[in-house]
Design an enzyme around this catalytic site. Structure first.
Site, PDB file in Angstrom:
ATOM      1  N   ASP A  39       0.786  -0.915  -0.003  1.00  0.00           N
ATOM      2  CA  ASP A  39       0.176  -0.049   0.033  1.00  0.00           C
ATOM      3  C   ASP A  39       0.823   1.284   0.058  1.00  0.00           C
ATOM      4  O   ASP A  39       2.203   1.062  -0.031  1.00  0.00           O
ATOM      5  CB  ASP A  39      -0.996  -0.137   1.199  1.00  0.00           C
ATOM      6  CG  ASP A  39      -2.288   0.738   1.023  1.00  0.00           C
ATOM      7  OD1 ASP A  39      -2.235   1.657   0.013  1.00  0.00           O
ATOM      8  OD2 ASP A  39      -3.383   0.225   1.385  1.00  0.00           O
ATOM      9  N   GLY A  58       4.180   1.420  -2.348  1.00  0.00           N
ATOM     10  CA  GLY A  58       4.032   1.837  -3.459  1.00  0.00           C
ATOM     11  C   GLY A  58       2.746   1.895  -3.972  1.00  0.00           C
ATOM     12  O   GLY A  58       1.821   2.547  -3.091  1.00  0.00           O
ATOM     13  N   ASP A  59       2.451   2.394  -5.306  1.00  0.00           N
ATOM     14  CA  ASP A  59       1.333   2.854  -5.848  1.00  0.00           C
ATOM     15  C   ASP A  59       0.606   1.956  -6.815  1.00  0.00           C
ATOM     16  O   ASP A  59       1.285   1.647  -7.796  1.00  0.00           O
ATOM     17  CB  ASP A  59       1.457   4.252  -6.365  1.00  0.00           C
ATOM     18  CG  ASP A  59       0.204   4.903  -6.719  1.00  0.00           C
ATOM     19  OD1 ASP A  59      -0.720   4.375  -6.916  1.00  0.00           O
ATOM     20  OD2 ASP A  59       0.296   6.108  -7.230  1.00  0.00           O
ATOM     21  N   PHE A  60      -0.441   1.260  -6.569  1.00  0.00           N
ATOM     22  CA  PHE A  60      -0.893   0.171  -7.253  1.00  0.00           C
ATOM     23  C   PHE A  60      -1.425   0.818  -8.710  1.00  0.00           C
ATOM     24  O   PHE A  60      -1.727   0.074  -9.605  1.00  0.00           O
ATOM     25  CB  PHE A  60      -2.091  -0.459  -6.892  1.00  0.00           C
ATOM     26  CG  PHE A  60      -3.247   0.249  -6.112  1.00  0.00           C
ATOM     27  CD1 PHE A  60      -3.610   1.379  -6.431  1.00  0.00           C
ATOM     28  CD2 PHE A  60      -3.560  -0.357  -4.784  1.00  0.00           C
ATOM     29  CE1 PHE A  60      -5.048   1.730  -6.014  1.00  0.00           C
ATOM     30  CE2 PHE A  60      -4.632   0.295  -4.181  1.00  0.00           C
ATOM     31  CZ  PHE A  60      -5.255   1.411  -4.875  1.00  0.00           C
ATOM     32  N   HIS A  63     -13.839  -1.239  -5.422  1.00  0.00           N
ATOM     33  CA  HIS A  63     -15.127  -0.459  -5.304  1.00  0.00           C
ATOM     34  C   HIS A  63     -14.592   1.025  -5.068  1.00  0.00           C
ATOM     35  O   HIS A  63     -15.572   1.892  -5.167  1.00  0.00           O
ATOM     36  CB  HIS A  63     -15.995  -1.105  -4.036  1.00  0.00           C
ATOM     37  CG  HIS A  63     -15.526  -0.716  -2.782  1.00  0.00           C
ATOM     38  ND1 HIS A  63     -16.234  -0.602  -1.548  1.00  0.00           N
ATOM     39  CD2 HIS A  63     -14.260  -0.229  -2.268  1.00  0.00           C
ATOM     40  CE1 HIS A  63     -15.913  -0.226  -0.480  1.00  0.00           C
ATOM     41  NE2 HIS A  63     -14.493  -0.257  -0.885  1.00  0.00           N
TER      42      HIS A  63
END
Length: 353
Positions: free
Chosen positions: A216, A242-244, A262
């Protein structure tokens, strides 16, 4: 012959409870907001913490809380009528089981959840729901000038409280997910967007075989080490920040995304899912933990949560067919939807078409 009537024959039939008229039900729905604000005020005042040592009167608490004693008494009397407090002799009030759950650090994170949901930045977004209905955009961004998760990134205190809120709001789900699905066959389970690690901790606690990767954003996983240590799984979990939207950890056997899809628009969801498909093993599994909506008028908490998604982050809840279509666009095939003992289901998918 005994002429005494049987006891049963003397009892009048019990009248079935009557449904209130429609206008009464609607008004009750509206006045529920009053109760919400009362409980929020109790959390803001740390009232449960002040009553933790034992029963106290409004006169006892008014000075340390900086409040007007007669008004505080009326407030506490109202909370007693709601079951949060119990009034005792001498106008002193004690915590009930509900009140105990409102203490700082109490199991279930009710206090953090109430403080988040009732906060001006969260609750205030609903004041502008008409904007979301008119435009399809988030009322939150209109009010704050930035998307929800950018706002949390700039406000670490609110972000920490939000992470605790997710533990409280979805607290029943992790053990239910860990019980409903056999994770024991996987070597590595990657929890994408897993926040402080509540779900991966539950999975590893129940299944001894796998190791975990918690992934995350940096400010979100900052609180993860403490939770993982508390659950005694820290040695089996690697934390990666990190950044998904850019990448996810590669080589996992199962990728779990709990209440991630969602949160985002379809375009953003497809970006995340395509990163997962690229990173996972050819025979890997994608597991989405979400409230899969039933069709038709069937009541479900996800249908209300869908409105939260509309107003705050800009995402949405989906039906099984809507998940099937979304996953196909990202190169996945939906294989099954597995219910759990909580409100969420596990949407399982494999790489393919």
């Amino acid at each position: 012959m005994d002429d005494t009537p049987h006891a049963a024959s003397t009892l009048a039939p019990t009248a079935a409870p009557q449904e209130p008229p429609p206008h009464v039900t609607l008004i009750q729905m509206a006045t529920a907001a009053w109760v919400s604000r009362l409980v929020y005020a109790a959390a803001r005042l740390d009232l449960a913490d002040h009553l933790a040592p034992g029963p106290r009167s409004a006169e006892d608490l008014a000075v340390p809380l900086g409040l007007h004693a007669p008004s505080l008494h009326r407030f506490m009397r109202c909370l007693a009528s709601l079951g949060v407090l119990a009034e005792q002799a001498g106008q002193r009030f004690a915590l009930t089981a509900l009140g105990e759950a409102l203490k700082t650090g109490a199991p279930g994170s009710a206090r953090a959840t109430i403080l988040t949901i009732g906060s001006p930045w969260f609750a205030g977004a609903f004041d502008d729901i008409a904007y979301s209905l008119q435009t399809g955009r988030t009322a939150f961004e209109k009010a704050q000038g930035v998307p929800l998760f950018d706002y949390l990134g700039r406000h670490p205190d609110e972000a920490s409280l939000f992470s605790e809120t997710m533990v409280g709001f979805h607290g029943r789900e992790p053990p239910a997910v860990a019980e409903a699905y056999d994770f024991s066959t996987f070597g590595t389970v990657v929890d994408v967007g897993g926040a402080t690690g509540n779900l991966i901790a539950a999975i590893l606690a129940r299944h001894e075989g796998p190791r975990g990767i918690l992934f995350d954003r940096p400010h979100v996983v900052a609180d993860a080490p403490a939770l993982l240590a508390e659950r005694r799984v820290q040695a089996r979990v690697a934390i990666e920040a990190g950044d998904f939207f850019e990448t996810v950890p590669a080589g996992g056997d199962a990728y779990v995304l709990s209440h991630v899809i969602h949160d985002w628009s379809e375009e953003q969801c497809l970006t995340i899912l395509r990163h997962v498909r690229k990173a996972m093993q050819p025979d890997g599994r994608l597991l989405l933990v979400e409230m899969v909506l039933p069709a038709g008028d069937t009541p479900h908490p996800g249908k209300v949560l869908d409105m939260v998604m509309l107003v705050l982050p800009g995402g949405q809840e989906r039906t099984e067919e809507e998940y099937r279509q979304l996953l196909a666009k990202a190169g996945f095939r939906l294989t099954r939807v597995i219910p759990t003992s909580s409100d969420v289901s596990i949407v399982e998918a494999t790489p393919g078409t």
